[in-house]
Motif scaffolding. Structure first.
Motif, PDB file in Angstrom:
ATOM      1  N   ALA A  84     -47.352  15.080   5.541  1.00  0.00           N
ATOM      2  CA  ALA A  84     -46.025  14.830   5.135  1.00  0.00           C
ATOM      3  C   ALA A  84     -45.887  13.235   4.593  1.00  0.00           C
ATOM      4  CB  ALA A  84     -44.913  15.021   5.844  1.00  0.00           C
ATOM      5  N   GLN A  85     -46.640  12.550   5.538  1.00  0.00           N
ATOM      6  CA  GLN A  85     -46.662  10.952   5.019  1.00  0.00           C
ATOM      7  C   GLN A  85     -47.369  10.411   3.861  1.00  0.00           C
ATOM      8  OE1 GLN A  85     -46.896   8.502   8.648  1.00  0.00           O
ATOM      9  NE2 GLN A  85     -46.267  10.122   9.983  1.00  0.00           N
ATOM     10  N   TRP A  86     -48.338  11.471   3.303  1.00  0.00           N
ATOM     11  CA  TRP A  86     -49.057  10.926   2.386  1.00  0.00           C
ATOM     12  C   TRP A  86     -48.674  12.308   1.181  1.00  0.00           C
ATOM     13  CZ3 TRP A  86     -52.615  14.868   1.303  1.00  0.00           C
ATOM     14  CH2 TRP A  86     -53.192  15.371   2.460  1.00  0.00           C
ATOM     15  N   ASN A  87     -47.588  12.812   1.206  1.00  0.00           N
ATOM     16  CA  ASN A  87     -47.304  14.005   0.348  1.00  0.00           C
ATOM     17  C   ASN A  87     -47.136  13.631  -1.169  1.00  0.00           C
ATOM     18  OD1 ASN A  87     -44.787  12.664  -0.316  1.00  0.00           O
ATOM     19  ND2 ASN A  87     -43.565  13.702   1.413  1.00  0.00           N
ATOM     20  N   HIS A  88     -47.346  12.510  -1.438  1.00  0.00           N
ATOM     21  CA  HIS A  88     -47.404  12.207  -2.999  1.00  0.00           C
ATOM     22  C   HIS A  88     -48.845  12.204  -3.544  1.00  0.00           C
ATOM     23  CE1 HIS A  88     -48.188   8.633  -0.514  1.00  0.00           C
ATOM     24  NE2 HIS A  88     -48.716   8.031  -1.744  1.00  0.00           N
ATOM     25  N   VAL A  89     -49.970  12.484  -2.717  1.00  0.00           N
ATOM     26  CA  VAL A  89     -51.235  12.290  -2.767  1.00  0.00           C
ATOM     27  C   VAL A  89     -51.599  13.455  -3.226  1.00  0.00           C
ATOM     28  CG1 VAL A  89     -53.362  11.655  -2.411  1.00  0.00           C
ATOM     29  CG2 VAL A  89     -51.602  10.224  -1.457  1.00  0.00           C
ATOM     30  N   GLN A  96     -51.489   2.718   4.227  1.00  0.00           N
ATOM     31  CA  GLN A  96     -51.638   3.970   3.436  1.00  0.00           C
ATOM     32  C   GLN A  96     -51.427   3.555   1.903  1.00  0.00           C
ATOM     33  OE1 GLN A  96     -48.000   5.809   5.681  1.00  0.00           O
ATOM     34  NE2 GLN A  96     -47.751   6.489   3.532  1.00  0.00           N
ATOM     35  N   VAL A  97     -51.860   4.748   1.204  1.00  0.00           N
ATOM     36  CA  VAL A  97     -51.519   4.491  -0.462  1.00  0.00           C
ATOM     37  C   VAL A  97     -50.207   4.715  -0.641  1.00  0.00           C
ATOM     38  CG1 VAL A  97     -52.015   5.973  -2.543  1.00  0.00           C
ATOM     39  CG2 VAL A  97     -53.770   5.899  -0.875  1.00  0.00           C
ATOM     40  N   PRO A  98     -49.528   3.860  -1.205  1.00  0.00           N
ATOM     41  CA  PRO A  98     -48.198   3.703  -1.643  1.00  0.00           C
ATOM     42  C   PRO A  98     -47.647   4.599  -2.478  1.00  0.00           C
ATOM     43  CG  PRO A  98     -49.221   1.977  -2.764  1.00  0.00           C
ATOM     44  CD  PRO A  98     -50.093   2.542  -1.803  1.00  0.00           C
ATOM     45  N   TRP A 112     -49.214  21.350  -0.158  1.00  0.00           N
ATOM     46  CA  TRP A 112     -49.703  21.760   1.196  1.00  0.00           C
ATOM     47  C   TRP A 112     -49.198  22.138   2.385  1.00  0.00           C
ATOM     48  CZ3 TRP A 112     -54.544  18.911   3.631  1.00  0.00           C
ATOM     49  CH2 TRP A 112     -55.347  19.895   4.212  1.00  0.00           C
ATOM     50  N   VAL A 113     -48.018  21.359   2.516  1.00  0.00           N
ATOM     51  CA  VAL A 113     -47.114  21.607   3.611  1.00  0.00           C
ATOM     52  C   VAL A 113     -46.058  22.583   3.433  1.00  0.00           C
ATOM     53  CG1 VAL A 113     -45.280  20.400   4.957  1.00  0.00           C
ATOM     54  CG2 VAL A 113     -47.314  19.002   4.474  1.00  0.00           C
ATOM     55  N   ALA A 114     -45.359  22.636   2.389  1.00  0.00           N
ATOM     56  CA  ALA A 114     -44.524  23.593   1.955  1.00  0.00           C
ATOM     57  C   ALA A 114     -45.033  24.985   1.552  1.00  0.00           C
ATOM     58  CB  ALA A 114     -43.741  23.026   0.597  1.00  0.00           C
ATOM     59  N   ARG A 115     -46.089  25.179   1.051  1.00  0.00           N
ATOM     60  CA  ARG A 115     -46.654  26.185   0.688  1.00  0.00           C
ATOM     61  C   ARG A 115     -47.737  27.095   1.495  1.00  0.00           C
ATOM     62  NH1 ARG A 115     -48.244  26.214  -5.501  1.00  0.00           N
ATOM     63  NH2 ARG A 115     -48.068  28.237  -5.399  1.00  0.00           N
ATOM     64  N   TYR A 116     -48.087  26.288   2.558  1.00  0.00           N
ATOM     65  CA  TYR A 116     -48.892  26.657   3.395  1.00  0.00           C
ATOM     66  C   TYR A 116     -49.003  26.378   4.875  1.00  0.00           C
ATOM     67  CZ  TYR A 116     -53.464  27.265   5.588  1.00  0.00           C
ATOM     68  OH  TYR A 116     -54.810  27.514   6.670  1.00  0.00           O
ATOM     69  N   PRO A 169     -41.938  16.183  14.032  1.00  0.00           N
ATOM     70  CA  PRO A 169     -40.821  17.332  14.051  1.00  0.00           C
ATOM     71  C   PRO A 169     -41.110  18.408  13.199  1.00  0.00           C
ATOM     72  CG  PRO A 169     -40.459  15.351  12.373  1.00  0.00           C
ATOM     73  CD  PRO A 169     -41.763  15.043  13.123  1.00  0.00           C
ATOM     74  N   GLN A 170     -42.311  18.554  12.368  1.00  0.00           N
ATOM     75  CA  GLN A 170     -42.622  19.547  11.623  1.00  0.00           C
ATOM     76  C   GLN A 170     -44.056  19.875  11.428  1.00  0.00           C
ATOM     77  OE1 GLN A 170     -41.785  16.931   7.906  1.00  0.00           O
ATOM     78  NE2 GLN A 170     -43.187  18.592   7.197  1.00  0.00           N
ATOM     79  N   ALA A 171     -44.296  20.868  10.854  1.00  0.00           N
ATOM     80  CA  ALA A 171     -46.196  21.313  10.663  1.00  0.00           C
ATOM     81  C   ALA A 171     -46.395  20.184   9.849  1.00  0.00           C
ATOM     82  CB  ALA A 171     -46.239  22.733  10.176  1.00  0.00           C
ATOM     83  N   GLY A 172     -47.655  19.955   9.924  1.00  0.00           N
ATOM     84  CA  GLY A 172     -48.191  18.925   8.790  1.00  0.00           C
ATOM     85  C   GLY A 172     -47.608  17.463   8.861  1.00  0.00           C
ATOM     86  N   ALA A 173     -47.021  17.065  10.087  1.00  0.00           N
ATOM     87  CA  ALA A 173     -46.233  15.934  10.043  1.00  0.00           C
ATOM     88  C   ALA A 173     -46.962  14.673   9.475  1.00  0.00           C
ATOM     89  CB  ALA A 173     -45.851  15.286  11.435  1.00  0.00           C
ATOM     90  N   SER A 174     -48.298  14.640   9.660  1.00  0.00           N
ATOM     91  CA  SER A 174     -49.027  13.433   9.001  1.00  0.00           C
ATOM     92  C   SER A 174     -49.402  13.441   7.576  1.00  0.00           C
ATOM     93  CB  SER A 174     -50.323  13.045   9.896  1.00  0.00           C
ATOM     94  OG  SER A 174     -50.233  12.951  11.097  1.00  0.00           O
TER      95      SER A 174
END
Length: 443
Positions: free
Chosen positions: A43-48, A180-182, A85-89, A36-41
């Motif tokens: 976003a699933q490890w956005n905490h790393v 994935q990394v929790p 990375w998603v939000a700013r680029y 649904p968005q740019a960088g969808a994958s």
């Protein structure tokens, strides 16, 4: 076919960079993203947090496109998280590309128009057909002059099973297994792991990240499942790593093991996952060894490409890695783990099927340690090839940081080689600048 678009599959970092490179060359890109968005994958490890700085995470052509739209470039020496990375680029880049990026559009097949895989005639004159399924169920057929598959490998994680297939009982235990990394900053996730016995399977940077993160969770007992016979150089090159944050990650993981916070279970290849009388997991190896009373398993054993929807194309892939045959020797972990991948581009990524390229993480097949700047150089070269600029195709120049480690990571049944004081495979521990020859004009 010059009026047809170049279809780029995937709106991640490499796919969007490909679109920017193509647009700068005067070619019309069309990016198809099933998420649904740019960088969808991502976003699933956005905490790393990435171990690459912003200076290494912005594609040059994408940066120029964004700056023309008033974008403010992040500080070059900062280390962003996936969310940053998603939000700013990535999101601003997709916005700058506008209607050239379509979300909720899953590519389910690519073929040569009117020709199945067996037919020779017309493969160099007919365009490609891209079969798309939209989230609303609508189907679409798009005609393309070329296809750049930058869909990545995130959705195809390797299983826990030591033979490349899910271990017996692995599917039935998915309620206690994560691939994935929790995100331990999430209170609900942290509760799931706090005070539990957690088994972490894997030997790469994701495994090290998970180990370091879990040592900060109160009361958690950690077992580190390694298929190789000893830890060896698994921690990386430390201070010799030319990406400082990557080296520091390995040092922190080593400190955790040395302090007894992590129990290493080496030479363990999981054959079966069972449940005990309390419902806890038991991991069993072919030699009869077990890891018992496991509450949660974090499987971070790498990824593999999904090639199913490319079955009607004539791809030339390495039998071991499922990467392009010309690229495979440069990235094979059975040969080296130093991270020094020679610069490569359209010549190495081309296939017998004209104007079809696998780029980004997917081009690495099952090989690990892919860097964004490698993918940016790939798509720069591919865009040049599609534009007919053969001189620029051959001008593939890139400085890649070594890990400071030398040794075959794939030989997990042999004692792992220690990190040498020099560079990879006998080379000096310094980056090299290499220019590859241009491909012949008939490719």
């Amino acid at each position: 076919m010059s009026e047809l678009p170049v279809v780029v599959v995937g709106a991640g970092p490499i796919g969007l960079a490909a679109a920017a490179e193509l647009l700068e060359r005067g070619l019309e890109p069309l990016v198809l993203e099933r998420g649904p968005q740019a960088g969808a994958s991502v976003a699933q490890w956005n905490h790393v947090r990435l171990f690459s700085q912003w200076s290494e995470l912005v594609d040059p052509a994408a940066g120029r496109l964004l700056e023309a739209a008033g974008w403010e470039r992040p500080a070059a020496d900062e280390y962003p998280t996936g969310q940053d990375w998603v939000a700013r680029y990535l999101a601003p880049l997709a916005a700058a590309l506008g209607e050239r990026v379509r979300f909720g559009a899953e590519v389910v097949g690519v073929a040569r128009r009117g020709r199945d895989r067996v037919v020779d005639h017309g493969r160099d004159t007919e365009p490609l057909t891209v079969h798309v399924c939209h989230t609303d169920g609508r189907e679409e057929l798009i005609t393309a002059r070329a296809v750049v598959d930058a869909s990545g490998t995130w959705t195809n994680p390797n299983p826990l099973g030591g033979d490349g297939l899910p271990a017996l009982g692995e599917r039935a235990a998915t309620d206690r297994i994560t691939y994935q990394v929790p995100d331990l900053q999430d209170p609900a996730v942290r509760v799931r792991f706090a005070g539990k016995h957690v088994a972490v399977a894997g030997s790469g940077h994701s495994a090290l990240t998970a180990l370091v993160a879990l040592t900060g969770v109160e009361g958690t007992r950690i077992s580190w499942i390694l298929r190789r016979r000893s830890v060896g150089n698994t921690f990386g090159g430390g201070e010799a790593d030319q990406l400082p944050a990557r080296g520091a990650l390995g040092l922190r993981a080593k400190e955790a093991v040395d302090a007894g916070l992590v129990q290493v279970v080496a030479g363990f290849r999981t054959e079966a996952v069972e449940r005990d009388e309390q419902g806890l997991l038991v991991l069993r190896a072919p030699d009869g060894r077990t890891v018992r009373a496991v509450d949660e398993v974090v499987v971070v054993t790498g990824f593999r490409p999904d090639l199913s929807w490319l079955s009607e194309l004539r791809l030339e892939l390495d039998a071991t890695l499922q990467a392009p045959v010309a690229l495979a020797p440069l990235i094979d972990p059975n040969v080296h783990s130093c991270g020094t991948v020679y610069p490569h581009g359209a010549k190495e990524l081309a296939h017998p099927e004209p104007n079809v390229y696998l780029a980004g993480m997917k081009s690495y097949g099952r090989a690990p340690t892919f860097l964004a700047m490698t993918g940016y150089e790939q798509v720069r070269s591919i865009a040049a090839a599609l534009a007919g600029d053969h001189e620029a195709v051959g001008r593939v120049e890139l400085v890649l940081a070594e890990t400071g480690v030398c040794g075959g990571a794939g030989l997990f049944d042999e004692p792992a080689a220690d990190a040498s004081s020099g560079g990879c495979c006998g080379a000096p521990a310094e980056p090299e600048l290499i220019s590859l020859s241009a491909p012949s004009t008939d490719r």
